[in-house]
Motif scaffolding. Structure first.
Motif, short mmCIF file in Angstrom:
data_model
loop_
_atom_site.label_atom_id
_atom_site.label_comp_id
_atom_site.label_asym_id
_atom_site.label_seq_id
_atom_site.Cartn_x
_atom_site.Cartn_y
_atom_site.Cartn_z
N GLU A 105 -7.25 45.02 -12.60
CA GLU A 105 -6.22 44.81 -13.63
C GLU A 105 -6.64 45.45 -14.95
O GLU A 105 -5.82 46.07 -15.66
N ALA A 106 -7.93 45.34 -15.29
CA ALA A 106 -8.42 45.93 -16.53
C ALA A 106 -8.31 47.45 -16.50
O ALA A 106 -7.89 48.08 -17.49
N PHE A 107 -8.64 48.06 -15.38
CA PHE A 107 -8.53 49.51 -15.29
C PHE A 107 -7.07 49.95 -15.29
O PHE A 107 -6.75 51.03 -15.80
N GLY A 108 -6.19 49.15 -14.71
CA GLY A 108 -4.77 49.48 -14.77
C GLY A 108 -4.29 49.57 -16.21
O GLY A 108 -3.53 50.47 -16.58
N LEU A 109 -4.76 48.63 -17.06
CA LEU A 109 -4.38 48.66 -18.47
C LEU A 109 -5.05 49.83 -19.19
O LEU A 109 -4.45 50.47 -20.06
N LEU A 110 -6.30 50.14 -18.83
CA LEU A 110 -6.98 51.27 -19.43
C LEU A 110 -6.24 52.58 -19.11
O LEU A 110 -6.05 53.43 -19.98
N ARG A 148 -17.27 51.55 -20.20
CA ARG A 148 -18.25 50.47 -20.32
C ARG A 148 -17.62 49.16 -19.87
O ARG A 148 -16.57 48.78 -20.39
N ARG A 149 -18.25 48.48 -18.97
CA ARG A 149 -17.70 47.24 -18.44
C ARG A 149 -18.50 46.05 -18.95
O ARG A 149 -19.73 46.07 -18.95
N GLN A 163 -13.47 42.86 -19.25
CA GLN A 163 -12.97 43.80 -20.25
C GLN A 163 -13.77 45.10 -20.15
O GLN A 163 -14.98 45.08 -19.97
N ILE A 164 -13.07 46.22 -20.26
CA ILE A 164 -13.72 47.53 -20.23
C ILE A 164 -13.33 48.30 -21.49
O ILE A 164 -12.27 48.08 -22.06
N ARG A 165 -14.23 49.18 -21.90
CA ARG A 165 -14.04 49.92 -23.15
C ARG A 165 -14.45 51.36 -22.94
O ARG A 165 -15.43 51.66 -22.24
N LEU A 166 -13.68 52.27 -23.55
CA LEU A 166 -14.01 53.69 -23.50
C LEU A 166 -13.77 54.29 -24.88
O LEU A 166 -12.64 54.28 -25.37
N PRO A 167 -14.83 54.79 -25.55
CA PRO A 167 -14.64 55.43 -26.86
C PRO A 167 -13.62 56.57 -26.77
O PRO A 167 -13.54 57.26 -25.75
N TRP A 208 -9.04 50.19 -24.46
CA TRP A 208 -9.57 49.03 -23.77
C TRP A 208 -8.69 48.68 -22.57
O TRP A 208 -7.51 48.99 -22.53
N GLY A 209 -9.32 47.97 -21.66
CA GLY A 209 -8.59 47.34 -20.56
C GLY A 209 -9.08 45.91 -20.42
O GLY A 209 -10.28 45.62 -20.57
N TYR A 210 -8.17 44.99 -20.16
CA TYR A 210 -8.49 43.56 -20.09
C TYR A 210 -7.82 42.98 -18.86
O TYR A 210 -6.60 43.11 -18.68
#
Length: 484
Positions: A105-110, A148-149, A163-167, A208-210
């Motif tokens: 789900e988080a990657f879908g949002l990302l 980043r996870r 939550q995942i983050r990508l600059p 971000w993805g959450y």
């Protein structure tokens, strides 16, 4: 020499002959149940032949059946009895699968946030990818590798959050690399330099993805699709599998064309000299099955790896030269140079594909967040100016976290007259939940342009907070009833 030429047949020609034979024999195949314990399913290979597999969908292929009869096992014998799991293993598996679903789900949002970025005033990344499924797959694969996870967070109400983050600069670099990888097989791709405009059209520091999912019973692995693929039909999964394998074949062909026959000649020149040679090489590549199983990743990507031994490639090219190169411009012994120049014994490529149903839409980026801002003075005691601004930014983020904590603690507990600040005094699990929520604070914007002041904006996703408050309200009501 002529006798030698007629005695060698390329593998691709043998593959074509095998396909024709199987087509002729296919009409007379007799199907009968097989005995218990026998292998059963027969599946088409990448090159068009038939390969025998175990009951698992992605098991390694075995030998081609030579008899006319193809055995099919009764459905009751295809699934082995499930082993009894201990309660500890059951709980561990539930947590693992819930974390994988939250990751999906988080990657879908990302992916959706990446698609929403503007490449120009007229076009977004999503519009650029709309009719380029292979570019979409390669881009999402780059995002998956760079993101980043956070550690999976398990809350007291039985849910898990990832939550995942990508600059932002790495998001742009992912798009640039995906385009460069695909450029050898697609000529209509935009210039890589154009993607730097993405940084002009947004002031956010990252994307971000959450994702959050409840802990549920895992069920049988046979009944459940791979995590992240629950809403993808079987047909779309098989289509993604085919596309991933085709992507690997395309990459292998690109690798093959760049191999050198001599300082001035490459294999690409040999392939372009005769259409029959090019066709033969494509058939040769497509005759190889995947190496190991095809993976359905929680990031909603299908991944397949194909390997071709260099020795087999050299033999095939030599055979094609003997069969079709009547001018002797590409003598068979020249292809031995390929093995001498390569340091590896195999050519390897990994193809990826995105299921059609998983392509994110604009509505997917809607997210409930709590926003806060802070300004902090830059210390004049730090000699390095950039380091001083960075320290000020971190201080501002700490101020934002405390401000968000105070806002959260002031929220009321449903069905009572107390606030969350009062409730956590008697419930340590709720206090832990608040700490986990605050660990997801994002630094969205930062202005370091001023010499003496740094302005920072942060946010925290709170769509999970409402569920937690309802959970606390039910717990508080149950505790009050028990006290009566």
């Amino acid at each position: 020499m002529a006798i030698g030429k007629r005695s060698l047949l390329p593998r691709s020609m043998l593959t074509m002959a095998l396909i024709v034979c199987l087509a002729i024999v296919g009409s007379g195949l007799a199907v009968k149940p097989c005995a218990a314990g026998q292998d059963s399913p027969v599946k088409a290979s990448a090159g068009g032949g038939a390969i025998r597999q175990d009951a698992a969908e992605d098991g390694p292929p075995a030998a081609v059946p030579s008899a006319k009869e193809v055995s099919v096992a009764p459905s009751a014998e295809l699934v082995a009895p499930a082993e009894t799991m201990s309660a500890e293993d059951e709980a561990r598996l539930q947590r693992q699968r819930a974390a994988e679903r939250a990751t999906a789900e988080a990657f879908g949002l990302l992916y959706a946030r990446m698609d929403s970025l503007q490449v120009s005033a007229e076009q977004s990344v999503g519009e650029l990818l709309a009719d380029r499924p292979q570019l979409r797959a390669m881009l999402y694969d780059q995002l998956r590798r760079r993101a980043r996870r956070s550690e999976a967070q398990f809350y007291s109400n039985g849910s898990v959050v990832v939550q995942i983050r990508l600059p932002m600069h790495e998001a742009v670099a992912s798009l640039e690399q995906a385009v460069e990888r695909l450029r050898p097989v697609q000529n209509d791709l935009p210039k890589v330099a154009d993607f730097q405009q993405i940084l002009v059209y947004t002031n956010r520091q990252a994307i971000w993805g959450y994702g959050r999912e409840p802990l549920v019973a895992h069920g049988s692995p046979i009944d459940n699709p791979p995590p992240g693929w629950e809403h993808i039909s079987v047909f779309n999964r098989l289509q993604s599998r085919r596309q991933a394998i085709d992507s690997a074949y395309s990459q292998l062909l690109v690798q093959m064309r760049t191999l050198r026959l001599s300082p001035s000649r490459r294999v690409s020149q040999f392939l372009d000299a005769d259409a029959r040679v090019a066709t033969g090489v494509r058939l040769f590549i497509n005759s190889y099955p995947t190496t190991g199983p095809v993976d359905y990743l929680p990031e909603r990507l299908c991944q397949a790896t194909v390997e071709i031994p260099v020795a087999h490639l050299v033999d095939e090219l030599k055979a094609l030269s003997v069969a079709y190169d009547l001018s002797d411009e590409y003598p068979a012994d020249r292809f031995i140079n390929i093995r001498a120049d390569l340091h590896e014994t195999v050519l390897r490529a990994t193809g990826v594909a995105v299921p059609t149903a998983a392509a994110p839409g604009a509505a997917a980026i809607d997210e409930k967040v709590m926003v806060a801002s802070a300004k902090v003075a830059v210390s004049d005691e730090v000699p390095d100016a950039d380091q001083a601004r960075l320290l000020a930014e971190q201080s501002a983020l700490s101020v934002i976290v405390e401000g968000l904590r105070n806002k959260i603690l002031e929220l009321p507990i449903p069905g009572s007259d107390m606030q969350l600040e009062d409730y956590i005094l008697k419930n340590s699990a709720a206090a832990d939940d608040v700490d986990k929520l605050l660990a997801n604070v994002r630094l969205t914007e930062s202005d370091r342009s001023a010499a003496e002041l740094v302005s920072v904006t942060g946010e925290i996703p709170i769509q999970h907070l409402d569920d937690l408050l309802e959970h606390y309200g039910r717990q508080n009501l149950a505790a009050r009833d028990d006290g009566q």
